[in-house]
Design a protein around this motif. Structure first.
Motif, PDB file in Angstrom:
ATOM      1  N   ASP A  52       0.836  -1.190   0.000  1.00 29.42           N
ATOM      2  CA  ASP A  52       0.000   0.000   0.000  1.00 29.42           C
ATOM      3  C   ASP A  52       0.882   1.255   0.000  1.00 29.42           C
ATOM      4  OD1 ASP A  52      -1.825   2.100   1.022  1.00 29.42           O
ATOM      5  OD2 ASP A  52      -3.212   0.398   1.191  1.00 29.42           O
ATOM      6  N   GLU A  53       1.878   1.226   0.884  1.00 29.18           N
ATOM      7  CA  GLU A  53       2.782   2.362   1.023  1.00 29.18           C
ATOM      8  C   GLU A  53       3.601   2.563  -0.256  1.00 29.18           C
ATOM      9  OE1 GLU A  53       6.475   2.766   3.941  1.00 29.18           O
ATOM     10  OE2 GLU A  53       4.632   2.097   4.951  1.00 29.18           O
ATOM     11  N   MET A  91      -5.834  -2.844  -5.544  1.00 26.45           N
ATOM     12  CA  MET A  91      -5.104  -1.916  -4.698  1.00 26.45           C
ATOM     13  C   MET A  91      -4.542  -0.772  -5.536  1.00 26.45           C
ATOM     14  SD  MET A  91      -2.000  -2.871  -2.086  1.00 26.45           S
ATOM     15  CE  MET A  91      -2.809  -4.016  -1.048  1.00 26.45           C
ATOM     16  N   GLU A  92      -3.940  -1.094  -6.680  1.00 24.03           N
ATOM     17  CA  GLU A  92      -3.375  -0.047  -7.537  1.00 24.03           C
ATOM     18  C   GLU A  92      -4.469   0.896  -8.039  1.00 24.03           C
ATOM     19  OE1 GLU A  92      -0.143  -1.111 -10.416  1.00 24.03           O
ATOM     20  OE2 GLU A  92      -0.592  -3.137  -9.779  1.00 24.03           O
ATOM     21  N   THR A  96       1.316   3.871  -3.099  1.00 24.68           N
ATOM     22  CA  THR A  96       0.962   5.271  -2.849  1.00 24.68           C
ATOM     23  C   THR A  96       2.144   6.193  -3.193  1.00 24.68           C
ATOM     24  OG1 THR A  96      -0.503   4.555  -1.086  1.00 24.68           O
ATOM     25  CG2 THR A  96       0.071   6.890  -1.120  1.00 24.68           C
ATOM     26  N   ILE A 126      -5.903   3.085  -5.115  1.00 23.56           N
ATOM     27  CA  ILE A 126      -4.996   4.144  -4.685  1.00 23.56           C
ATOM     28  C   ILE A 126      -4.882   5.206  -5.775  1.00 23.56           C
ATOM     29  CG2 ILE A 126      -2.598   4.683  -4.064  1.00 23.56           C
ATOM     30  CD1 ILE A 126      -2.491   1.863  -2.735  1.00 23.56           C
TER      31      ILE A 126
END
Lengths: 64, 408
Positions: B119-120, B367-368, B123, B371
């Motif tokens: 996630d980090e 997730m991509e 982002t 974000i």
């Protein structure tokens, strides 16, 4: 933590199994083989929750 | 059955590429299991039929090997057969039991990735691209500046490639697509040759990277893929194939997920406002955006046994196109299917396929896309479409040439 699948609702999308194929096994036709009530091993609660949330038809539930 | 316009349906014309959904509607209503002369394939367009097809063992995923064998029989041993040879090892073009083993090994490697760290990392990469985008002014292409470079960089990072090598992943991804989907015309024959040379380089690059990770394992996915001990562990050639597959399958699709999502939001300002007011909606919002205009129009299957779908007999050796983008707009499954409703739930779309071949990278792709869309919506409050996008005339993917926008 316990999880279960409502096999009447499961449509074999396989999204749970993508999260974790050991916690969320599929049968040969791609339907969830989690069964109505299964214990989640300790430490895998977060993954189990992700897998339950990934079900697009909400066939999977956290039971307790 | 004869339905006006359907008999000559061709999904790769400019008008069908610009608005495939009205063609899909005509097919669903008029001839939901349609033999298309233009495509030399069956077009399956209703949700229930597409859904059942994923489980039908008469439909095989083993669809590269027949092409390779034809080429080899014709005596065409070349660089092309070399790359096709690499692709025949991909789990997506294999059936069980070959598929089962590879899928298990790949799933284990995905599972080993820490979600918070991913996630980090994603982002950070999204924000770097948006920083550069915000420094620009006037109309800019959101695809070439953000949506296109992002997924290749994410995959390169996940495989543990050094940052300076990441641009090469984009080139290889393009070259893989060129070889996998064909070139279309002799004019592009030299591009094809260049692509094949590029892929040779890719293979030797991955072999070197594998050697480094064997000597010095890290937290990356490649190290996780090779960590498995025992008889069923991946060979070096299989690892190279797996790296190429992760890049090929995870790049263009994710680019288009992000770009198509942003376009759909720009075309539905009420829904864009809704997401701005309620950023927590991003999870269901992305599912709805994938349903509404997802990255893949068509998945194909090779017929290996006679089977019947909606009264039509489909025979071995024929090809079947499962039209995901049509299934996702089927009114039998989705109320008001042509309405974008970011809160739609449940949302059993098939943008990632279904069953044993369901996209193994779905969680990463989600997730991509979440974000990227969330950061674009948050950081570009003045986002507006600057010109009408043009759609690529391709069958498999739903893909814009450019998405030119302004942000102030």
């Amino acid at each position: 933590m316990r999880i279960g699948v409502d096999s009447e609702v499961c449509e074999a999308h396989g999204q749970c199994s993508i999260v974790d194929m050991d916690l969320f096994p599929l049968d040969d036709d791609g339907y969830s083989a989690v069964g109505p009530d299964r214990e989640v091993p300790e430490g895998e609660e977060d993954t189990a929750k992700l897998g339950v949330d990934a079900c697009p038809v909400r066939a999977l539930k956290v039971l307790s | 059955m004869t339905v006006p316009g359907i008999d000559s349906v061709d999904l790769t014309t400019p008008s069908a590429s610009a608005d495939p959904f009205s063609v899909f509607r005509a097919l669903r209503e008029g001839d939901p299991v349609h033999w298309s002369e233009a495509h030399r394939a069956w077009l399956i367009t209703r949700y229930d039929d597409v859904s059942a097809a994923f489980q039908n063992k008469a439909f095989s995923n083993d669809r590269v090997r027949p092409v390779l064998e034809r080429k080899r029989q014709a005596g065409a041993e070349s660089a092309a057969t070399g790359v096709l040879g690499l692709m025949t090892g991909w789990m997506v073009v294999n059936d069980p039991p070959v598929h089962t083993r590879l899928r298990k090994l790949a799933a284990g490697a995905f599972k080993g990735q820490r979600i918070a760290a991913m996630d980090e990392m994603i982002t950070r990469i999204v924000d770097e691209h948006l920083d550069a985008f915000l420094r620009g002014s006037g109309p800019q292409d959101l695809i070439s500046e953000v949506a296109y470079p992002l997924p290749a960089t994410v995959i390169a990072t996940m495989l543990g490639a050094p940052p300076e090598d990441r641009d090469r992943f984009r080139e290889w991804s393009d070259e893989l697509a060129l070889v996998a989907f064909g070139t279309g015309g002799a004019a592009r024959a030299d591009r094809h040759e260049r692509a094949l040379r590029g892929l040779r380089e890719m293979e030797s690059y991955f072999h070197t990277l594998i050697g480094k990770r064997r000597a010095e394992p890290g937290e990356d996915m490649l190290s996780a893929l090779m960590a498995k001990e025992g008889d069923d562990r991946l060979t070096d050639d299989e690892l190279v194939g797996m790296c190429a597959l992760l890049l090929f399958a995870g790049h263009e699709t994710t680019t288009n997920s992000i770009a198509n999502s942003v376009l759909a939001l720009l075309r539905h300002p009420d829904q864009l406002d809704r997401l701005r007011r309620d950023p927590a909606l991003i999870g269901p919002a992305v599912e709805e955006l994938l349903r509404f205009d997802g990255p893949i129009k068509v998945l194909n299957r090779w017929v290996v046994a006679e089977t019947e779908v909606r009264g039509k007999t489909i025979r071995p050796g024929e090809r079947v196109h499962l039209v995901l983008a049509s299934a996702n707009r089927d009114p039998e499954k989705f109320a008001d299917p042509d309405t974008l409703d970011l809160g739609r739930s449940p949302n059993p779309h098939v943008a990632f396929g279904k069953g044993i071949h369901a996209c193994i990278g779905a969680q990463l792709a989600r997730m991509e896309t979440r974000i990227a869309v969330a950061r674009i919506v948050e950081r570009l409050p003045g986002l507006a479409l600057a010109e009408e996008p043009e759609w690529k005339d391709v069958l498999a993917s739903r893909s814009m040439e450019k998405l030119v926008v302004t942000h102030s």
